[in-house]
Structures are given as C-alpha cells and as structure tokens.
Design a protein around this motif. Structure first.
Motif, PDB file in Angstrom:
ATOM      1  N   SER A 147       4.275  -1.529 -12.642  1.00  0.00           N
ATOM      2  CA  SER A 147       4.082  -2.817 -13.314  1.00  0.00           C
ATOM      3  C   SER A 147       3.424  -3.761 -12.314  1.00  0.00           C
ATOM      4  N   VAL A 148       2.555  -4.607 -12.831  1.00  0.00           N
ATOM      5  CA  VAL A 148       1.866  -5.559 -11.945  1.00  0.00           C
ATOM      6  C   VAL A 148       2.512  -6.925 -12.120  1.00  0.00           C
ATOM      7  N   SER A 149       3.065  -7.463 -11.054  1.00  0.00           N
ATOM      8  CA  SER A 149       3.683  -8.788 -11.169  1.00  0.00           C
ATOM      9  C   SER A 149       2.801  -9.795 -10.441  1.00  0.00           C
ATOM     10  N   PRO A 150       2.889 -11.082 -10.865  1.00  0.00           N
ATOM     11  CA  PRO A 150       2.102 -12.103 -10.156  1.00  0.00           C
ATOM     12  C   PRO A 150       2.507 -12.192  -8.686  1.00  0.00           C
ATOM     13  N   TYR A 151       3.790 -11.853  -8.376  1.00  0.00           N
ATOM     14  CA  TYR A 151       4.242 -11.903  -6.977  1.00  0.00           C
ATOM     15  C   TYR A 151       3.492 -10.855  -6.146  1.00  0.00           C
ATOM     16  N   ALA A 152       3.301  -9.671  -6.764  1.00  0.00           N
ATOM     17  CA  ALA A 152       2.588  -8.610  -6.041  1.00  0.00           C
ATOM     18  C   ALA A 152       1.148  -9.037  -5.787  1.00  0.00           C
ATOM     19  N   GLU A 153       0.542  -9.701  -6.773  1.00  0.00           N
ATOM     20  CA  GLU A 153      -0.842 -10.151  -6.597  1.00  0.00           C
ATOM     21  C   GLU A 153      -0.919 -11.220  -5.507  1.00  0.00           C
ATOM     22  N   ALA A 154       0.059 -12.123  -5.499  1.00  0.00           N
ATOM     23  CA  ALA A 154       0.079 -13.160  -4.460  1.00  0.00           C
ATOM     24  C   ALA A 154       0.277 -12.505  -3.093  1.00  0.00           C
ATOM     25  N   GLY A 155       1.137 -11.504  -3.039  1.00  0.00           N
ATOM     26  CA  GLY A 155       1.385 -10.797  -1.778  1.00  0.00           C
ATOM     27  C   GLY A 155       0.126 -10.120  -1.271  1.00  0.00           C
ATOM     28  N   ARG A 156      -0.616  -9.530  -2.191  1.00  0.00           N
ATOM     29  CA  ARG A 156      -1.853  -8.845  -1.797  1.00  0.00           C
ATOM     30  C   ARG A 156      -2.855  -9.850  -1.215  1.00  0.00           C
ATOM     31  N   LEU A 157      -2.949 -11.006  -1.879  1.00  0.00           N
ATOM     32  CA  LEU A 157      -3.886 -12.033  -1.410  1.00  0.00           C
ATOM     33  C   LEU A 157      -3.472 -12.553  -0.027  1.00  0.00           C
ATOM     34  N   ALA A 158      -2.170 -12.822   0.140  1.00  0.00           N
ATOM     35  CA  ALA A 158      -1.690 -13.321   1.437  1.00  0.00           C
ATOM     36  C   ALA A 158      -1.981 -12.298   2.533  1.00  0.00           C
ATOM     37  N   HIS A 159      -1.843 -11.019   2.216  1.00  0.00           N
ATOM     38  CA  HIS A 159      -2.166  -9.968   3.189  1.00  0.00           C
ATOM     39  C   HIS A 159      -3.647 -10.021   3.571  1.00  0.00           C
ATOM     40  N   GLU A 160      -4.495 -10.258   2.582  1.00  0.00           N
ATOM     41  CA  GLU A 160      -5.933 -10.300   2.884  1.00  0.00           C
ATOM     42  C   GLU A 160      -6.249 -11.480   3.796  1.00  0.00           C
ATOM     43  N   ILE A 161      -5.595 -12.616   3.545  1.00  0.00           N
ATOM     44  CA  ILE A 161      -5.832 -13.791   4.395  1.00  0.00           C
ATOM     45  C   ILE A 161      -5.308 -13.503   5.814  1.00  0.00           C
TER      46      ILE A 161
ATOM     47  N   MET B  24      -5.996  -6.541   2.437  1.00  0.00           N
ATOM     48  CA  MET B  24      -5.250  -5.289   2.567  1.00  0.00           C
ATOM     49  C   MET B  24      -5.614  -4.375   1.421  1.00  0.00           C
ATOM     50  N   PRO B  25      -6.113  -3.185   1.712  1.00  0.00           N
ATOM     51  CA  PRO B  25      -6.376  -2.286   0.598  1.00  0.00           C
ATOM     52  C   PRO B  25      -5.057  -1.910  -0.057  1.00  0.00           C
ATOM     53  N   PRO B  26      -5.051  -1.703  -1.386  1.00  0.00           N
ATOM     54  CA  PRO B  26      -3.786  -1.343  -2.007  1.00  0.00           C
ATOM     55  C   PRO B  26      -3.282  -0.033  -1.453  1.00  0.00           C
ATOM     56  N   GLU B  27      -1.949   0.027  -1.203  1.00  0.00           N
ATOM     57  CA  GLU B  27      -1.389   1.264  -0.664  1.00  0.00           C
ATOM     58  C   GLU B  27      -1.395   2.300  -1.777  1.00  0.00           C
ATOM     59  N   LYS B  28      -2.183   3.375  -1.575  1.00  0.00           N
ATOM     60  CA  LYS B  28      -2.185   4.440  -2.585  1.00  0.00           C
ATOM     61  C   LYS B  28      -0.771   4.962  -2.639  1.00  0.00           C
ATOM     62  N   HIS B  29      -0.370   5.427  -3.812  1.00  0.00           N
ATOM     63  CA  HIS B  29       1.025   5.769  -3.930  1.00  0.00           C
ATOM     64  C   HIS B  29       1.311   7.212  -3.579  1.00  0.00           C
ATOM     65  N   ALA B  30       1.888   7.400  -2.413  1.00  0.00           N
ATOM     66  CA  ALA B  30       2.418   8.719  -2.072  1.00  0.00           C
ATOM     67  C   ALA B  30       3.748   8.843  -2.822  1.00  0.00           C
ATOM     68  N   LEU B  31       4.100  10.052  -3.211  1.00  0.00           N
ATOM     69  CA  LEU B  31       5.396  10.240  -3.879  1.00  0.00           C
ATOM     70  C   LEU B  31       6.506   9.713  -2.971  1.00  0.00           C
ATOM     71  N   LEU B  32       6.382  10.048  -1.684  1.00  0.00           N
ATOM     72  CA  LEU B  32       7.380   9.602  -0.716  1.00  0.00           C
ATOM     73  C   LEU B  32       6.706   8.627   0.256  1.00  0.00           C
ATOM     74  N   GLY B  33       6.374   7.470  -0.248  1.00  0.00           N
ATOM     75  CA  GLY B  33       5.675   6.479   0.571  1.00  0.00           C
ATOM     76  C   GLY B  33       6.615   5.776   1.533  1.00  0.00           C
ATOM     77  N   ALA B  34       6.026   5.167   2.553  1.00  0.00           N
ATOM     78  CA  ALA B  34       6.843   4.430   3.525  1.00  0.00           C
ATOM     79  C   ALA B  34       7.500   3.220   2.874  1.00  0.00           C
ATOM     80  N   SER B  35       6.742   2.522   2.016  1.00  0.00           N
ATOM     81  CA  SER B  35       7.294   1.292   1.452  1.00  0.00           C
ATOM     82  C   SER B  35       8.448   1.565   0.488  1.00  0.00           C
ATOM     83  N   SER B  36       8.547   2.801  -0.015  1.00  0.00           N
ATOM     84  CA  SER B  36       9.672   3.104  -0.916  1.00  0.00           C
ATOM     85  C   SER B  36      10.731   3.964  -0.224  1.00  0.00           C
ATOM     86  N   ALA B  37      10.610   4.124   1.096  1.00  0.00           N
ATOM     87  CA  ALA B  37      11.499   5.053   1.812  1.00  0.00           C
ATOM     88  C   ALA B  37      12.965   4.658   1.693  1.00  0.00           C
TER      89      ALA B  37
END
Ligand code: SF4
Length: 406
Positions: A33-47, A1-14
């Motif tokens: 902030s970069v958390s290990p959970y976010a990195e794990a989430g990104r990897l799981a999305h790629e899989i 999953m490509p990282p979601e570029k940050h829109a000021l009013l993004g869907a994930s923060s709606a």
C-alpha cells in the motif's frame, strides 16, 4: 533515494521476519500500500542524499544544487520541517567523518548484498563510511510515529554485513568495529550503537542465517508482536487475532518480584479469586488494549476497502460519511456575490492568531527560533496516562505548578 526493491527477506523488514518467520511467505504476494507518509519519507531521503552528495561526493555548482533542491521542494509531499531534519542528517555525517583519524571513504545509497546469510538478501544503505579499521552505517528515517532504536537493530546489522561484503575487495579483513546510527530527527534525533566484528559475525551467522533459512522455506511459525504493525497481513492474520483475544492468561499473572498489595483473593471466599482486578492486571490490560485498538483500526481499514471493492463484510456496510459544504466556483467568486447581496466584507473573513506550533511549521525550526526568540513560553499540560516506555519523565505536580514541566 531509489525505491528499495523488495527482497522477500529485506533488511527493512528483518525485524518482522526474524520474529515471525512465517510472515515472509504468507505476505509475499500481497500488494503494497502506498501511504502519503511513505511518499514524504522518500522525498526527505532524496533531499538528504542531495545534501550529503554535495558535501561528500561531488560538489555541484551552487546554481545546479539549488535548482535540484528547488525541484524536490516543489513536490506536494514537501514540508518545511524536512530542511532542518535533513540538515541534522548531514551534520551527523560530518561528525562521524570527523571521528576518523584520516578521512574515510564515503558512499551514499549503496546497494548492499547479504545473500551469503539471507537468501536473495539485499538492501540499500543510506550512507556508509569506511577506513581506519572502522565502518559506519547510517540510516535516515523521516517518520515520527515509531521511534527506531539502533541497539541490536537487525536492519542496521544486515546493512553492516552487506557493507563489509561490498568493501572487502578493497579493505580485506582490516575492519574491526562497526558503528551504526539511525538519524530520526522527527522522533528524538540520533541513536547510535557500536559492535565489534566478532559480535556482528555471531549475530549474522548464528541468529540471522538460520531464521532466514526457515523464513525462506515457508515455515508455518508465526508469532505476533509489535512487528505486526509493519506486516501486510496485519488485518487478516489469524495468529494476531488469536493473540488479541488471549486475555485470560493475563488475569492473575503477577510476575515474581512485583508487589501485589491488593486483595487478590476474595476475602469472603477462601481460596477464591477476588471480583476486582488488581492494579497490576489493570496495567496489563491497558497495555494490551493499545494493541487491540491498533488492531481494530487495521480491521476497520481492511473492511472498508473490502466493502468498497464489492466484498461484503458480515454485519457491516459502507455509508457516506459526514460531508462538508464548499463555495461554488471558489470563495473569491462567491464572496463577490455575497457582498453584492449586502453581506459586509468583515463577515466573510476570519482573522485568527497563528499558534506557536503553526508558525514554527510554516517558518521551519531555524527561522522560527530566530524570529520568535523570547516571544513564547510553554504552558503545562494536563496529566496524561502513557506507557512506561514513554521517554517523558513522570508527572510532577510541583514542577507543573511552577511551570517547570517540560
Ligand atoms: S500479522 Fe503478525 S503474526 Fe501475523 S504474519 Fe504478520 S507478523 Fe506474523
């Protein structure tokens, strides 16, 4: 999953900016902030994406697919549970595709644009299916901490709106139903919700567009709530701090319809308030206390970072925590020396049985189920106080005594 570029009013923060529109501009220049959970989430999305792409979009030769999967699994953020979780995602996609009378068009990692209702609004939907008058929006979530509901979920509705924009040139106005699913295998599985286009339009144009307009133009309207946990200002926001100290209104606020059988008024002082909290107030305070505890943790994390960055926090300082001891040169080299000095090998190694949960984590759910079938059972847990919203059934002493608790 490509990282979601940050829109000021993004869907994930709606969920956050719809409830607290002032948070959008307040936090726009705060660092992520970069958390290990976010990195794990990104990897799981790629899989998950790799598996879905293999099935729906382009079938790679088995060797290439396995090589890609192996590369992803080599990541330090990989853990075995991602296999089963991403399989569950793929199974759900297959089931949704099968529910269409004719095979739908399937698109993965679609960048959707909803800037017609939200200024500069865009986001990336994990999977969209469309055809036969229906559109499906599916989102994979790897986290286990916060259970995400599908019902009235603004992120999903924004993805759906953007997906309709995306596919309108091909499908015109033929779509009448939107089906939304959140696949969150580590927090209860799949949650689904469906609405017709009229409802979605009402929500998008009637609720989201005006709120987005305010948020975009920097309104000073702030409201604290459970969405604060996803806000970059969660430690320093005065609105949230105010809400944490706002205890007085809870006292005596027994809502209509709730039976308050305690002596609310002090029997010794006519018309006076009792000295003791009612059970209802205790419930309220416990609920609020959870928020306060979370907030204090956020403050501590902020204060520690500030102190280490050289910004003193009044009345506090950073000290060295309790450290550990480790073998110089690694345990192998040290143990060799120890044995040469007369320490028996048997004293150097501990042999401990692995726990049921430990083996399941090491093998993965499926392999564990096969290998350990009939070899383990559940022991009843002690009664624990949890919020009413917890999905477990209330404690039943009789069921627990007969080992029927789940
Ligand atoms: S911490 Fe909460 S109240 Fe404060 S800006 Fe963020 S979302 Fe709004």
């Amino acid at each position: 999953m490509p990282p979601e570029k940050h829109a000021l009013l993004g869907a994930s923060s709606a969920h956050r900016w719809l409830n607290c529109p002032g948070s959008a501009r307040l936090t726009e220049n705060m660092p992520d902030s970069v958390s290990p959970y976010a990195e794990a989430g990104r990897l799981a999305h790629e899989i998950a994406e790799l598996k879905a792409r293999q099935y729906f979009v382009e079938e790679l030769p088995k060797r290439s697919f396995n090589a890609k999967l192996k590369k992803l699994k080599a990541s330090e953020h990989y853990d075995k549970s991602m296999d089963g979780a991403t399989d569950e995602y793929l199974e759900h996609l297959k089931a949704r595709a099968m529910s269409y009378p004719t095979a739908p068009t399937v698109a993965l990692e679609v960048q959707v644009d909803f800037s017609d209702i939200v200024p500069e609004g865009f986001g990336t939907a994990d999977c969209i299916m469309i055809g036969s008058g229906m559109i499906d929006v599916v989102d994979y979530k790897n986290g286990s901490g916060v259970l995400v509901k599908a019902e009235n979920n603004p992120q999903m509705m924004l993805y759906a709106w953007g997906a309709l924009n995306y596919f309108r040139p091909i499908f015109g106005d033929s779509i009448h139903t939107v089906h939304m699913s959140i696949v969150q295998p580590n927090a209860g599985g799949v949650r689904e919700w469906e609405m017709d286009i009229q409802e979605l339009t009402l929500f998008a144009e009637g609720a989201i567009a005006p709120a987005a307009y305010h948020a975009w133009h920097g309104t000073q309207e702030f409201h604290s709530g459970e969405w604060c946990q996803f806000c970059k200002a969660k430690a320093t926001c005065t609105e949230r701090a105010k809400a944490m100290f706002d205890v007085e209104p809870m006292l005596g606020a027994c809502p209509a319809g709730v039976d308050d059988d305690r002596d609310y008024f002090d029997p010794n002082h006519e018309g006076g308030r009792a000295q003791l909290l009612t059970d209802h107030e205790i419930g309220d305070i416990l609920t609020r206390g959870k928020d306060v505890a979370t907030w204090l943790k956020d403050l501590e994390a902020y204060a520690l970072k500030a102190t280490l960055d050289g910004r003193p926090i009044a009345g506090w300082k950073a000290v060295e925590g309790r450290g550990g001891r480790e073998w110089n040169g690694g345990s192998d080299a040290a143990f060799e020396q120890l044995q040469s000095r007369g320490v028996a090998e048997a004293m150097l190694y501990e042999r401990k049985p692995v726990s049921v949960a430990g083996l399941e984590k090491a093998l993965g759910k499926k392999a564990f189920a096969e290998a350990a079938d009939g070899l383990w059972s559940k022991t009843p847990g002690k009664p624990t106080l949890v919020p009413e919203s917890d999905k477990r059934p209330p404690y039943n002493p009789a069921a627990a005594a007969f080992g029927g608790g789940d």
